[in-house]
Design a protein around this motif. Structure first.
Motif, short mmCIF file in Angstrom:
data_model
loop_
_atom_site.label_atom_id
_atom_site.label_comp_id
_atom_site.label_asym_id
_atom_site.label_seq_id
_atom_site.Cartn_x
_atom_site.Cartn_y
_atom_site.Cartn_z
N LEU A 171 -36.39 -29.42 -16.16
CA LEU A 171 -35.55 -28.85 -17.23
C LEU A 171 -35.58 -27.33 -17.21
O LEU A 171 -34.59 -26.68 -17.55
CB LEU A 171 -36.01 -29.37 -18.59
N ALA A 172 -36.71 -26.77 -16.81
CA ALA A 172 -36.80 -25.31 -16.71
C ALA A 172 -35.81 -24.77 -15.68
O ALA A 172 -35.27 -23.66 -15.85
CB ALA A 172 -38.22 -24.90 -16.34
N VAL A 173 -35.54 -25.53 -14.63
CA VAL A 173 -34.55 -25.12 -13.62
C VAL A 173 -33.18 -24.93 -14.27
O VAL A 173 -32.44 -24.01 -13.94
CB VAL A 173 -34.47 -26.17 -12.49
N LEU A 174 -32.85 -25.80 -15.24
CA LEU A 174 -31.54 -25.73 -15.88
C LEU A 174 -31.36 -24.43 -16.66
O LEU A 174 -30.25 -23.92 -16.78
CB LEU A 174 -31.33 -26.93 -16.80
N GLU A 305 -44.35 -20.66 -21.22
CA GLU A 305 -45.24 -20.09 -20.20
C GLU A 305 -45.58 -21.11 -19.13
O GLU A 305 -45.71 -20.79 -17.95
CB GLU A 305 -46.53 -19.57 -20.85
N ARG A 306 -45.71 -22.38 -19.54
CA ARG A 306 -46.12 -23.42 -18.60
C ARG A 306 -44.97 -23.82 -17.67
O ARG A 306 -45.16 -23.99 -16.47
CB ARG A 306 -46.62 -24.64 -19.37
N HIS A 307 -43.78 -24.00 -18.24
CA HIS A 307 -42.70 -24.58 -17.46
C HIS A 307 -41.61 -23.59 -17.02
O HIS A 307 -41.09 -23.70 -15.91
CB HIS A 307 -42.02 -25.71 -18.25
N ILE A 308 -41.24 -22.65 -17.91
CA ILE A 308 -40.08 -21.80 -17.65
C ILE A 308 -40.44 -20.50 -16.94
O ILE A 308 -39.80 -20.11 -15.96
CB ILE A 308 -39.31 -21.53 -18.96
N LEU A 309 -41.47 -19.80 -17.43
CA LEU A 309 -41.78 -18.48 -16.87
C LEU A 309 -42.10 -18.49 -15.37
O LEU A 309 -41.71 -17.58 -14.65
CB LEU A 309 -42.93 -17.82 -17.65
N PRO A 310 -42.84 -19.51 -14.86
CA PRO A 310 -43.12 -19.51 -13.42
C PRO A 310 -41.87 -19.44 -12.54
O PRO A 310 -41.86 -18.80 -11.50
CB PRO A 310 -43.87 -20.82 -13.20
#
Length: 314
Positions: A171-174, A305-310
Motif C-alpha cells: 500500500l505504501a507503493v500506491l 515510518e515503518r511502511h511509507i518512509l523507506p
C-alpha cells in the motif's frame, strides 16, 4: 436446492507467471521476508490473474466465503477500466503469498450525479454527494484483500508472520505511484460463522470510536442486529480507544474469537478512520462487509515510518 460448489482450477504454471512479473510491474522489496511487490492487471498479466483468481477463491472459501465458482474473477478484474492487482510474490517459494485489488477512483467518476460508479463498493453502499465530491477524486478503493492458506500464521508461523505486513508495504507503493492520493477506502469482511454477540460488540465498538458523523455512506443491505446496547455502552463507559480495545479483545476471546486481523490493523492505523456500517454481501457467501475510509495524512507516524518512509527515501 443446495448451491453448486465448483472445483477450484489447478495451479497456473509458475514459468508463465514469472514471465509476467517484469521490471516495470515491480514495486519494491518487502521490509521483512525478502518478498516482492508487483502491480499487474488482467490485460497485461492474464496468467498471473488466473492464479490470483484461484488463490482468492481458495482463501475465501476456506474462511467461509467465496464465490463457490472454479475461480474468483469478476467483471471488475477484467473490464476495460479494470482494477489493478497488488500482489506479494515469494521468489524463494515461487508463490503468490497474498494480495488485494484496487482502483484509482478519479479514473471512474464523472460529473453525472446519477452515475453508477463502477466499483465493487457501489453495490453495497450509497454514497453522499459530499463523499463523491470531496473524497472519491482523491481516493483509492481497496478490495478482495487475502493471504493464501499456506501463509496463514496458524499454518506457517515463520512466513505467515510477515504476510499482512508485506501487504502494507505494498500500500505504501500506491502513495508514491499516485501522488494526489489522500484516502484509502473499502470494505473489511467478517464471516457468518463469527460469534454473533462478539460481532455485534465489535461493530458497536467501531461506531463508537470511528463514527461517520457526516453520513458519507450508508449500507444498502444493512445487517440485521439485535443486541443489548446498554450492556455494550456500560462495558465501554468512560474508556478511551486504547482501554476500550482491551475490553473488546477480552470480550471476543472469552467467546472463542479474535478481533479479525485486518480489522485490527485498520483500527490501529489512524485515529480519524470512519466506519460506514455493515452490509450483507449476497454474492460472496453472505459475508458481512463493513465500509471504512482512512485519511492517509492522519496515519500514525510509527506506521508511516515503518511502511511509507523507506520507499520515499530511496
Amino acid at each position: 436446492m443446495a448451491e453448486k460448489i465448483e472445483k477450484i482450477i489447478d495451479p497456473v504454471d509458475r514459468e508463465l507467471i514469472k514471465q509476467e512479473l517484469t521490471k516495470e510491474r515491480f514495486g519494491r522489496t518487502t521490509r521483512k521476508g525478502g518478498n516482492e511487490i508487483y502491480i499487474i492487471n488482467a490485460h497485461n498479466s492474464p496468467n498471473t490473474m488466473r492464479e490470483i483468481g484461484r488463490l482468492r477463491e481458495l482463501s475465501f472459501r476456506s474462511a467461509g466465503g467465496g464465490t463457490k465458482k472454479a475461480i474468483d474473477i469478476d467483471q471488475y478484474d477484467t473490464s476495460e477500466l479494470c482494477y489493478q492487482q497488488l500482489i506479494v510474490w515469494s521468489p524463494e517459494d515461487e508463490e503468490i503469498i497474498g494480495g488485494l485489488r484496487f482502483i484509482n477512483c478519479a479514473k471512474i467518476i464523472s460529473d453525472d450525479k446519477d452515475q453508477f460508479i463502477p466499483m465493487s463498493t457501489s453495490h453495497y453502499f450509497k454514497f453522499s454527494e459530499q463523499f463523491k465530491k470531496e473524497f472519491l477524486p482523491y481516493a483509492i478503493e481497496l478490495g478482495r484483500s487475502w493471504v493464501q492458506p499456506m501463509y496463514q500464521p496458524s499454518v506457517n508461523p515463520r512466513k505467515g508472520l510477515f504476510a499482512l505486513d508485506n501487504l502494507w508495504d505494498g500500500l505504501a507503493v500506491l502513495t508514491v505511484v499516485y501522488p494526489n492520493l489522500k484516502y484509502f477506502f473499502g470494505k473489511v469482511t467478517m464471516y457468518p460463522d463469527y460469534h454473533e454477540e462478539s460481532r455485534d460488540f465489535l461493530l458497536f465498538f467501531l461506531q463508537k470510536y470511528f463514527p461517520d458523523k457526516d453520513g458519507l455512506a450508508t449500507s444498502m443491505y444493512p445487517l440485521n442486529q439485535s443486541y443489548d446496547a446498554e450492556k455494550f455502552k456500560a462495558l465501554l463507559a468512560n474508556k478511551d480507544f486504547k482501554e476500550g480495545f482491551k475490553v473488546l479483545t477480552h470480550f471476543v476471546r472469552e467467546n472463542g474469537e479474535n478481533v479479525p486481523p485486518l480489522m485490527n490493523i485498520y483500527m490501529h492505523l489512524s485515529p480519524t478512520m470512519r466506519s460506514f456500517g455493515t452490509a450483507v454481501n449476497p454474492d460472496f457467501g453472505g459475508v458481512e462487509e463493513t465500509g471504512i475510509v482512512v485519511t492517509i495524512a492522519d496515519i500514525y507516524e510509527d506506521k508511516k515510518e515503518r511502511h511509507i518512509l523507506p520507499i520515499l527515501n530511496k
